[in-house]
Design an enzyme around this catalytic site. Structure first.
Site, short mmCIF file in Angstrom:
data_model
loop_
_atom_site.label_atom_id
_atom_site.label_comp_id
_atom_site.label_asym_id
_atom_site.label_seq_id
_atom_site.Cartn_x
_atom_site.Cartn_y
_atom_site.Cartn_z
N LYS A 170 5.94 6.34 -1.20
CA LYS A 170 5.46 6.30 0.18
C LYS A 170 4.10 5.60 0.27
O LYS A 170 3.85 4.86 1.23
CB LYS A 170 5.36 7.71 0.75
N LYS A 238 -5.39 7.91 6.72
CA LYS A 238 -5.18 8.93 5.68
C LYS A 238 -4.28 8.40 4.57
O LYS A 238 -4.57 8.56 3.37
CB LYS A 238 -4.57 10.18 6.33
#
Length: 295
Positions: A170, A238
């Site tokens: 990811k 983030k």
């Protein structure tokens, strides 16, 4: 199957609704009462707290913003590991640090709770259309057990390695997505500054080697300056931090990733954190002193 679902936000709400529609008994919790109400309207049960959602579940899914929330919900008092029965399968679909996924799996092992890290790609549209790409870390046996549930939520579902591997994949996804958004943004700035119609130019690019899923789905909204969030810059900020930390852990240099992270951080600093990550176009425009009238 009895499912507990924790985190009913932009991504989690449609995912939980798909599981209800597939015939599963879904109990869900979110700190937002309106989100719980949406699950009830879809036919699920609104739980009073995370423990209530987990109690008696065969499978628990978490879809939370970042690692502090995952740690609190899973490892905290009255959380998943305190309430779930032996043999329960926990599928964390949040995007978090690989080391947190590994720590959760290690803590769960002592309680005979199975764990997978299964972050997703595809954004809000993918969640709503059940077309997510799901990258899964954990054991082959647990992946096989989870696959019937995951197939309700996505189209590309791949076991990529042991615990934490899903999060690494990811991170790689997010650095590529951020880079493509940044380059599409610069292409729009170049085209418009040169007097070329950006929509027409991007149509040509989308049909050639420069074509991408982002150009396919987002070129029109970017040219129209429609930046309503599917995936917020705050969250991509983030995720870029996770990618940079993973690079440090792997002892590799990712200079382009560092530059993309700075562009995303600049967007956040400019006040665009709540906008879709395609709003990197606003950053590119400001860097060139080309700020169009608000659309």
């Amino acid at each position: 199957m009895k499912l507990g679902f924790i985190g009913l936000g932009v991504m989690g709400a449609p995912m939980a609704a798909h599981l209800v529609a597939a015939g599963h008994d879904v109990s869900g919790f979110d700190v937002n009462a309106a989100a719980r109400g949406k699950l009830e309207a879809a036919g699920g049960r609104a739980a009073g707290d995370a423990g209530d959602a987990v109690a008696g579940a065969d499978v628990v899914i978490t879809m939370l913003p970042d690692h502090p929330q995952v740690e609190a919900v899973v490892l905290g008092a009255g959380g998943v590991l305190d309430v779930a029965g032996r043999g329960t399968l926990l599928i964390d679909m949040s995007t978090i640090r690989p080391e947190t996924s590994i720590a959760v799996a290690e803590a769960a092992r002592d309680k005979d709770i199975r764990v997978l890290d299964a972050p997703v790609s595809g954004g809000q549209a993918g969640a709503e259309q059940a077309t997510l790409s799901i990258m899964v870390g954990g054991s082959e046996a647990d992946f096989a057990a989870a696959k019937p549930v995951l197939e309700v939520l996505g189209k590309t579902i791949v076991h990529v390695g042991p615990h934490g591997s899903g999060q690494v994949v990811k991170a790689a996804n997010q650095l590529v997505v951020g880079g493509i958004y940044g380059l599409v943004a610069e292409a729009i700035v170049l085209l418009e500054a040169s007097g070329v119609d950006a929509a027409t130019g991007l149509d040509v690019l989308a049909g050639g080697l420069a074509g991408s899923r982002i150009l396919e789905l987002k070129r029109k909204s970017m040219v129209d300056r429609q930046f309503g969030p599917g995936f917020r810059i705050d969250l991509h900020h983030k995720d870029m931090g996770i990618a940079l930390a993973a690079a440090r852990q792997a002892d590799v240099a990712l200079p382009l990733t560092g530059l993309v992270a700075q562009l995303v951080a600049a967007g956040r600093a400019m006040g665009y954190g709540s906008l879709d990550h395609s709003a990197l176009l606003k950053v590119a425009e400001q860097l060139s002193g080309r700020v169009p009238a608000e659309v």
